[in-house]
Design a protein around this motif. Structure first.
Motif, PDB file in Angstrom:
ATOM      1  N   TRP A   1       0.844  -1.204   0.000  1.00  0.00           N
ATOM      2  CA  TRP A   1       0.000   0.000   0.000  1.00  0.00           C
ATOM      3  C   TRP A   1       0.875   1.248   0.000  1.00  0.00           C
ATOM      4  O   TRP A   1       1.078   1.853  -1.041  1.00  0.00           O
ATOM      5  CB  TRP A   1      -0.976  -0.001   1.179  1.00  0.00           C
ATOM      6  CG  TRP A   1      -1.962   1.133   1.054  1.00  0.00           C
ATOM      7  CD1 TRP A   1      -2.022   2.273   1.798  1.00  0.00           C
ATOM      8  CD2 TRP A   1      -2.974   1.259   0.049  1.00  0.00           C
ATOM      9  NE1 TRP A   1      -3.016   3.102   1.336  1.00  0.00           N
ATOM     10  CE2 TRP A   1      -3.619   2.501   0.269  1.00  0.00           C
ATOM     11  CE3 TRP A   1      -3.403   0.454  -1.002  1.00  0.00           C
ATOM     12  CZ2 TRP A   1      -4.675   2.944  -0.537  1.00  0.00           C
ATOM     13  CZ3 TRP A   1      -4.457   0.888  -1.793  1.00  0.00           C
ATOM     14  CH2 TRP A   1      -5.081   2.122  -1.557  1.00  0.00           C
TER      15      TRP A   1
ATOM     16  N   GLY B   1       0.237  -1.727  -5.346  1.00  0.00           N
ATOM     17  CA  GLY B   1      -0.137  -2.419  -6.572  1.00  0.00           C
ATOM     18  C   GLY B   1       0.796  -3.536  -6.985  1.00  0.00           C
ATOM     19  O   GLY B   1       0.513  -4.241  -7.950  1.00  0.00           O
TER      20      GLY B   1
ATOM     21  N   THR C   1      -9.985   1.032   0.483  1.00  0.00           N
ATOM     22  CA  THR C   1     -10.868   0.365  -0.477  1.00  0.00           C
ATOM     23  C   THR C   1     -12.174   1.145  -0.618  1.00  0.00           C
ATOM     24  O   THR C   1     -12.865   1.393   0.375  1.00  0.00           O
ATOM     25  CB  THR C   1     -11.180  -1.068   0.005  1.00  0.00           C
ATOM     26  OG1 THR C   1      -9.945  -1.771   0.190  1.00  0.00           O
ATOM     27  CG2 THR C   1     -12.047  -1.793  -0.996  1.00  0.00           C
TER      28      THR C   1
ATOM     29  N   ASP D   1      -4.696  -5.890 -10.547  1.00  0.00           N
ATOM     30  CA  ASP D   1      -4.287  -5.470  -9.209  1.00  0.00           C
ATOM     31  C   ASP D   1      -4.331  -3.944  -9.127  1.00  0.00           C
ATOM     32  O   ASP D   1      -3.303  -3.262  -9.123  1.00  0.00           O
ATOM     33  CB  ASP D   1      -2.871  -5.972  -8.896  1.00  0.00           C
ATOM     34  CG  ASP D   1      -2.861  -7.429  -8.474  1.00  0.00           C
ATOM     35  OD1 ASP D   1      -3.937  -7.941  -8.118  1.00  0.00           O
ATOM     36  OD2 ASP D   1      -1.784  -8.044  -8.492  1.00  0.00           O
ATOM     37  N   GLN D   2      -5.521  -3.437  -9.080  1.00  0.00           N
ATOM     38  CA  GLN D   2      -5.722  -1.986  -9.052  1.00  0.00           C
ATOM     39  C   GLN D   2      -6.048  -1.558  -7.631  1.00  0.00           C
ATOM     40  O   GLN D   2      -7.013  -2.045  -7.032  1.00  0.00           O
ATOM     41  CB  GLN D   2      -6.864  -1.589  -9.996  1.00  0.00           C
ATOM     42  CG  GLN D   2      -7.105  -0.091 -10.064  1.00  0.00           C
ATOM     43  CD  GLN D   2      -8.192   0.258 -11.060  1.00  0.00           C
ATOM     44  OE1 GLN D   2      -8.379  -0.439 -12.068  1.00  0.00           O
ATOM     45  NE2 GLN D   2      -8.913   1.335 -10.792  1.00  0.00           N
ATOM     46  N   VAL D   3      -5.239  -0.643  -7.111  1.00  0.00           N
ATOM     47  CA  VAL D   3      -5.460  -0.193  -5.738  1.00  0.00           C
ATOM     48  C   VAL D   3      -6.812   0.493  -5.613  1.00  0.00           C
ATOM     49  O   VAL D   3      -7.369   1.002  -6.586  1.00  0.00           O
ATOM     50  CB  VAL D   3      -4.328   0.755  -5.286  1.00  0.00           C
ATOM     51  CG1 VAL D   3      -2.988   0.024  -5.266  1.00  0.00           C
ATOM     52  CG2 VAL D   3      -4.256   1.987  -6.174  1.00  0.00           C
TER      53      VAL D   3
ATOM     54  N   THR E   1      -9.597  -0.972  -5.166  1.00  0.00           N
ATOM     55  CA  THR E   1     -10.709  -1.848  -5.515  1.00  0.00           C
ATOM     56  C   THR E   1     -10.943  -2.872  -4.408  1.00  0.00           C
ATOM     57  O   THR E   1     -10.056  -3.188  -3.603  1.00  0.00           O
ATOM     58  CB  THR E   1     -10.429  -2.609  -6.814  1.00  0.00           C
ATOM     59  OG1 THR E   1      -9.282  -3.467  -6.624  1.00  0.00           O
ATOM     60  CG2 THR E   1     -10.172  -1.648  -7.969  1.00  0.00           C
TER      61      THR E   1
ATOM     62  N   GLU F   1     -11.345  -6.032  -4.914  1.00  0.00           N
ATOM     63  CA  GLU F   1     -10.520  -7.203  -5.225  1.00  0.00           C
ATOM     64  C   GLU F   1      -9.105  -7.033  -4.691  1.00  0.00           C
ATOM     65  O   GLU F   1      -8.499  -7.992  -4.177  1.00  0.00           O
ATOM     66  CB  GLU F   1     -10.487  -7.452  -6.737  1.00  0.00           C
ATOM     67  CG  GLU F   1     -11.781  -7.983  -7.315  1.00  0.00           C
ATOM     68  CD  GLU F   1     -12.836  -6.885  -7.502  1.00  0.00           C
ATOM     69  OE1 GLU F   1     -14.008  -7.233  -7.688  1.00  0.00           O
ATOM     70  OE2 GLU F   1     -12.466  -5.675  -7.457  1.00  0.00           O
ATOM     71  N   TYR F   2      -8.567  -5.800  -4.804  1.00  0.00           N
ATOM     72  CA  TYR F   2      -7.192  -5.594  -4.332  1.00  0.00           C
ATOM     73  C   TYR F   2      -7.114  -5.756  -2.817  1.00  0.00           C
ATOM     74  O   TYR F   2      -6.149  -6.322  -2.294  1.00  0.00           O
ATOM     75  CB  TYR F   2      -6.690  -4.207  -4.739  1.00  0.00           C
ATOM     76  CG  TYR F   2      -5.216  -4.011  -4.428  1.00  0.00           C
ATOM     77  CD1 TYR F   2      -4.239  -4.552  -5.258  1.00  0.00           C
ATOM     78  CD2 TYR F   2      -4.804  -3.324  -3.291  1.00  0.00           C
ATOM     79  CE1 TYR F   2      -2.886  -4.408  -4.982  1.00  0.00           C
ATOM     80  CE2 TYR F   2      -3.458  -3.169  -2.992  1.00  0.00           C
ATOM     81  CZ  TYR F   2      -2.503  -3.715  -3.844  1.00  0.00           C
ATOM     82  OH  TYR F   2      -1.175  -3.571  -3.556  1.00  0.00           O
TER      83      TYR F   2
ATOM     84  N   ASP G   1      -6.990  -9.476  -2.194  1.00  0.00           N
ATOM     85  CA  ASP G   1      -5.691 -10.043  -2.580  1.00  0.00           C
ATOM     86  C   ASP G   1      -4.593  -9.591  -1.618  1.00  0.00           C
ATOM     87  O   ASP G   1      -3.685 -10.373  -1.291  1.00  0.00           O
ATOM     88  CB  ASP G   1      -5.341  -9.622  -4.007  1.00  0.00           C
ATOM     89  CG  ASP G   1      -6.252 -10.263  -5.048  1.00  0.00           C
ATOM     90  OD1 ASP G   1      -6.947 -11.235  -4.708  1.00  0.00           O
ATOM     91  OD2 ASP G   1      -6.281  -9.757  -6.192  1.00  0.00           O
ATOM     92  N   PHE G   2      -4.649  -8.336  -1.199  1.00  0.00           N
ATOM     93  CA  PHE G   2      -3.681  -7.794  -0.247  1.00  0.00           C
ATOM     94  C   PHE G   2      -3.694  -8.620   1.038  1.00  0.00           C
ATOM     95  O   PHE G   2      -2.649  -9.070   1.530  1.00  0.00           O
ATOM     96  CB  PHE G   2      -4.046  -6.335   0.033  1.00  0.00           C
ATOM     97  CG  PHE G   2      -3.184  -5.632   1.044  1.00  0.00           C
ATOM     98  CD1 PHE G   2      -2.178  -4.762   0.652  1.00  0.00           C
ATOM     99  CD2 PHE G   2      -3.396  -5.798   2.412  1.00  0.00           C
ATOM    100  CE1 PHE G   2      -1.398  -4.101   1.592  1.00  0.00           C
ATOM    101  CE2 PHE G   2      -2.629  -5.142   3.358  1.00  0.00           C
ATOM    102  CZ  PHE G   2      -1.623  -4.283   2.943  1.00  0.00           C
TER     103      PHE G   2
END
Length: 637
Positions: free
Chosen positions: A508, A513, A546, A555-557, A559, A561-562, A565-566
């Motif tokens: 972050w 990303g 988020t 992998d778009q910060v 979002t 989904e990110y 995944d993070f």
């Protein structure tokens, strides 16, 4: 049953601030302390010898800049009213009120019950952020500094049973290098005063917790300390009682059905419980210790203390509760809701605990200040584990330097965290431990969040505070949350503490990303702390801002989904280390911050939105945590 002093009771002799009984020659001094806003050791509660009146509601309200000099001497000349408990900042549409620097005034009329003649009459403030002056009619009766711990004021000589009085409370939200948390006030070209602070949450102020009028007997129970242990099926409750006045002490320990399971006499001693039922995370059991003060065999005061029999220990790289390894899952939280600010709200409290249970969380940290004591009572009853933190956040000039971590001047200096800051910090530790020492849910003290522990001067600053905390409570481990600038190579104080608590944001603030590189950094960081310390390691902050509803296949910060995944990347790394004892995500919910450009509508790292709607990460955490059940991933069941 054992009622005489035992070796275990020796721990009560650390850090005593009062004798076991306050005799007549010291009573005047005690009352003087009380009138000055001395912190109360015991939470007011109604008993056969004590009564309470709740003063919550809507109070008259005004800014010092809009009121006459000495406004407490008459009815406030203001059209405004403010809710108590609540922070005042978001109640009004007036920007001048929201951003006010200086004192604000609350006022209401109070009537003393006519049956309180012959009793001591006190005011109790569960919190006033960050400083308060209290007036009864035209008289200043007490003051307190410290925005998240309670204080009470003896007003017996100022009021009469059956009579009424005007209660005025001046509250200041100002922060300086003499407060905890610290800050500074700047004056701009227009002459406007602006509060600057070095922590990332909004500086809400006001009467954010309940206010009480209560009565106690002249001779009474003033403080109770309990420490528990067990051997096999036998539990032991060591107790120590502080009295005001000359009386005998009798204690009875009752189980959840109300049956007496042990009893004793004397101001300190030990009680044994056959076939003890332990307080456990997720399976709480509470006994009640009834403490009575007797004069000539007549009960003149009684006070109940909830008791959970459990032990806490750090052994090697394990964190043990009741001798069994415990793995923390949960959150850093905030007392933060729309409109109320930091105002305590029972509905939000109940719902937050429901969401924690739903997600599989077994713990939380009171970041970055002590929460309302009602929250800890609730955690006791529901088996949620708590890391209890002081308000010492922002002790880090490196934050001003941005990601470089280069401070504009040393943090531990008279320019910033000097002798006055240190004294305020010490007093806050005294008040925190004095208030929360008997809560079984509290398993560890966190005495600072992200201090500049990598800077020179850190050891001189923290070593006396660690000594103080251990004297006040030798039974719980100590920790502090490590800022990213403090690494296993440059930190100067970790050897003073029991648990390594890391706040880390690889992926972050660093490598945003790029989770592949972030994973390598995180792996090396944790390994470094393991190699250096041999202590239990946990993550007290990790997360990614988020925006709910924002989605992407990459992998778009920002979002949803990110964020998922993070968190999954961090969990993969945690699971590689048997020395790892816990994960607390930052943050439970989105919360208000400063008006800075990098915060659009506040901090968005919440797993839930500010109004408690789940993001995708909430479901991912639920899948992981509900399968762990307080055990380290991969541990033998």
């Amino acid at each position: 049953m054992e009622s005489s002093s035992s070796p275990r009771c020796e721990q009560f002799r650390h850090g005593n601030r009062l004798p076991i009984a306050l005799e007549n020659d010291s009573l005047d001094a005690y009352i003087a302390e009380k009138r000055a806003g001395r912190p109360s050791m015991l939470k007011p509660t109604p008993t056969p010898t004590r009564e309470m009146v709740n003063l919550d509601g809507v109070w008259r309200f005004g800014l010092d800049s809009r009121l006459n000099d000495q406004p407490w001497k008459a009815r406030l000349d203001t059209p405004l009213e403010a809710a108590v408990p609540a922070s005042y900042n978001d109640l009004f549409t007036d920007a001048e009120i929201r951003d006010h620097v200086g004192w604000v005034y609350y006022q209401r009329e109070v009537r003393v019950p006519r049956g309180w003649s012959g009793e001591r009459i006190l005011l109790r403030f569960d919190a006033a952020t960050h400083a308060a002056r209290v007036y009864v009619d035209r008289a200043l009766v007490g003051e307190h500094v410290g925005g998240y711990t309670p204080f009470d004021i003896d007003i017996t000589d100022n009021v009469a049973a059956g009579g009424a009085f005007r209660l005025t409370v001046a509250v200041s939200g100002d922060l300086s290098n003499e407060t905890i948390p610290p800050g500074k006030i700047e004056v701009g070209l227009t002459g406007k005063r602006t509060q600057v602070y070095f922590h990332d949450f909004y500086n809400y102020a006001g009467l954010a917790r309940s206010v009480w009028l209560y009565s106690v007997p002249e001779t009474r129970v003033e403080d109770v300390t309990v420490v528990t242990t067990f051997t096999g099926a036998t539990g032991v409750v060591d107790y120590r009682v502080v009295l005001v006045g000359d009386a005998e002490v009798r204690v009875r320990l009752r189980d959840a059905s109300g049956a007496v399971v042990a009893e004793g006499s004397g101001a300190e001693g030990s009680l044994e419980i056959s076939d003890v039922v332990l307080w456990k995370p997720g399976a709480p059991y509470l006994y009640e210790l009834e403490v009575e003060a007797l004069v000539a065999d007549v009960v003149v005061d009684s006070y109940p203390v909830s008791v959970g029999v459990r032990t806490v220990e750090v052994r090697g790289h394990e964190f043990l509760i009741n001798g069994e390894p415990f793995y923390f899952t949960g959150y850093g939280k905030h007392e933060d809701t729309a409109v109320r600010g930091k105002g305590h709200d029972n509905a939000y409290m109940v719902h937050d605990f429901q969401l924690m249970e739903w997600s599989g969380a077994n713990s939380f940290r009171t970041s970055h200040y002590p929460y309302a004591e009602d929250v800890l009572d609730f955690a006791d009853r529901h088996g949620i584990v708590v890391i209890d933190e002081t308000a010492a956040v922002g002790l880090n000039m490196g934050v001003v330097g941005g990601l470089s971590g280069t401070p504009p001047f040393p943090t531990f200096s008279e320019q910033y965290a000097g002798a006055a800051t240190h004294a305020a910090h010490a007093q806050h530790i005294r008040e925190l431990i004095g208030r929360d020492k008997n809560h079984p849910s509290v398993v560890m003290w966190c005495i600072a969040n992200e201090p500049a522990s990598n800077e020179d001067g850190a050891r001189e600053y923290f070593e006396p505070l660690v000594k103080l905390a251990r004297e006040l409570d030798p039974t719980r481990p100590l920790t502090y949350s490590l800022v990213m600038f403090a690494t296993f190579q440059n930190d100067q104080i970790i050897d003073l503490f029991d648990v390594v608590s890391m706040n880390r944001y690889y992926g972050w603030y660093i490598n945003a990303g790029d989770l592949t590189t972030a994973e390598m950094y995180l792996q090396g960081d944790i390994q470094g702390w393991i190699d250096r310390t041999g202590k239990p390691i946990m993550m007290t902050e990790y997360g990614a801002d988020t925006m709910p509803g924002l989605h992407s296949v990459w992998d778009q910060v920002w979002t949803e989904e990110y964020q998922v995944d993070f968190l999954e990347m961090y969990h993969r790394v945690f699971d590689r280390f048997p020395q790892f004892v816990g994960e607390q995500v930052w943050n439970f919910s989105d919360f208000a911050t400063t008006n800075g450009l990098h915060r659009v509508g506040g901090n968005k790292k919440g797993i839930f939105t500010r109004d408690r709607r789940p993001k995708s990460a909430a479901f991912a955490l639920r899948r992981r945590w509900r399968g762990l059940n307080g055990r380290k991933p991969g541990a033998e069941f």
